[in-house]
Design an enzyme around this catalytic site. Structure first.
Site, PDB file in Angstrom:
ATOM      1  N   LYS A  14       9.436 -32.816  80.853  1.00  0.00           N
ATOM      2  CA  LYS A  14       8.004 -33.101  81.012  1.00  0.00           C
ATOM      3  C   LYS A  14       7.824 -33.945  81.963  1.00  0.00           C
ATOM      4  O   LYS A  14       6.829 -33.958  82.526  1.00  0.00           O
ATOM      5  CB  LYS A  14       7.623 -33.473  79.435  1.00  0.00           C
ATOM      6  CG  LYS A  14       8.003 -32.730  78.488  1.00  0.00           C
ATOM      7  CD  LYS A  14       7.391 -33.138  77.080  1.00  0.00           C
ATOM      8  CE  LYS A  14       8.221 -34.357  76.481  1.00  0.00           C
ATOM      9  NZ  LYS A  14       9.558 -33.955  76.172  1.00  0.00           N
ATOM     10  N   ARG A  89       3.082 -34.943  69.274  1.00  0.00           N
ATOM     11  CA  ARG A  89       4.608 -34.650  68.814  1.00  0.00           C
ATOM     12  C   ARG A  89       4.720 -34.330  67.525  1.00  0.00           C
ATOM     13  O   ARG A  89       5.761 -34.096  67.008  1.00  0.00           O
ATOM     14  CB  ARG A  89       5.404 -35.888  68.947  1.00  0.00           C
ATOM     15  CG  ARG A  89       6.277 -35.825  70.426  1.00  0.00           C
ATOM     16  CD  ARG A  89       7.008 -37.125  70.432  1.00  0.00           C
ATOM     17  NE  ARG A  89       8.304 -36.935  71.383  1.00  0.00           N
ATOM     18  CZ  ARG A  89       8.265 -37.395  72.577  1.00  0.00           C
ATOM     19  NH1 ARG A  89       7.220 -37.851  73.238  1.00  0.00           N
ATOM     20  NH2 ARG A  89       9.621 -37.317  73.113  1.00  0.00           N
TER      21      ARG A  89
END
Ligand code: ATP
Ligand code: MG
Length: 192
Positions: A14, A89
């Site tokens: 990421k 998340r």
């Protein structure tokens, strides 16, 4: 405004991929992991709290993480958009991000899921630990983080599919090829 969520398991790339596209599209980049590591380095109260969770391979509590994210978002200068790296998340964080953006008359443009096989993730993270010295990149903590990802974070794949925002990115192979898939996906939503 582009609001890009870059998603994936620990070690999926990421951060690496975000850095490769921020400039190209004139975006602000928020990496929640980087924010927390900076706090830990300065040894602030927040950093000390974060360290307790990170060293255990656990997530920082949602309420705290959401406050931090809101603060960073408010601090940004005007730009063409934001790339969210490491947030959301959890489903609670995704709900909150949706609300936060809606309050600004915005929404998530696309969610890019960097998909990498678990054996490769473990290999990459162990290697990164040897170079970066990141305390959470050791085999025991890596296993815990992957478990946390599989239980708490991966439900977001279906969540963003339901929102019609999901794009799969093949996250293994040449760095350049991965970037190209990401650039194409962002270009597609940008021209919408
Ligand atoms: P990558 O290698 O793909 O950049 P990563 O999982 O190795 O990903 P970071 O995103 O840097 O690393 O996150 C490091 C740690 O910070 C996480 O394991 C978690 O404890 C904490 N953290 C980061 N973002 C969040 C979040 N949105 N909610 C809760 N905890 C978070
Ligand atoms: Mg990162």
């Amino acid at each position: 405004m582009l609001n890009i969520v870059i998603f994936g398991a620990p070690g999926s790339g990421k951060g690496t991929q975000s850095e490769r596209v921020v400039e190209k599209f004139g975006l602000n980049h928020i990496s929640t992991g980087d924010v927390l590591r900076a706090e830990m380095k300065k040894d602030t109260g927040l950093g000390q709290t974060a360290k307790k969770y990170i060293d255990q391979g656990q997530l920082i509590p949602d309420e705290l993480m959401i406050d931090i994210l809101a603060g960073v978002l408010d601090s940004f200068e005007a730009s063409k958009g934001v790339i969210f790296d490491g947030f959301p998340r959890t489903v609670a964080q995704a709900d909150e991000l949706k609300k936060m953006l809606a309050a600004r008359g915005q929404e998530v443009s696309v969610m890019l899921d960097l998909d990498v096989p678990e054996e490769e993730l473990i290999e990459r993270l162990i290697k990164r630990g040897q170079i970066s010295g990141r305390a959470d990149d050791n085999e025991e903590t890596i296993k815990k983080r992957l478990l946390v990802y599989n239980t708490q974070t991966s439900p977001l794949i279906q969540w963003y599919k339901n929102e019609g925002k999901y794009v799969h990115i093949k996250g293994c192979g040449e760095l350049e090829e991965i970037t190209e898939q990401i650039v194409n996906a962002i270009t597609a939503v940008k021209n919408n």
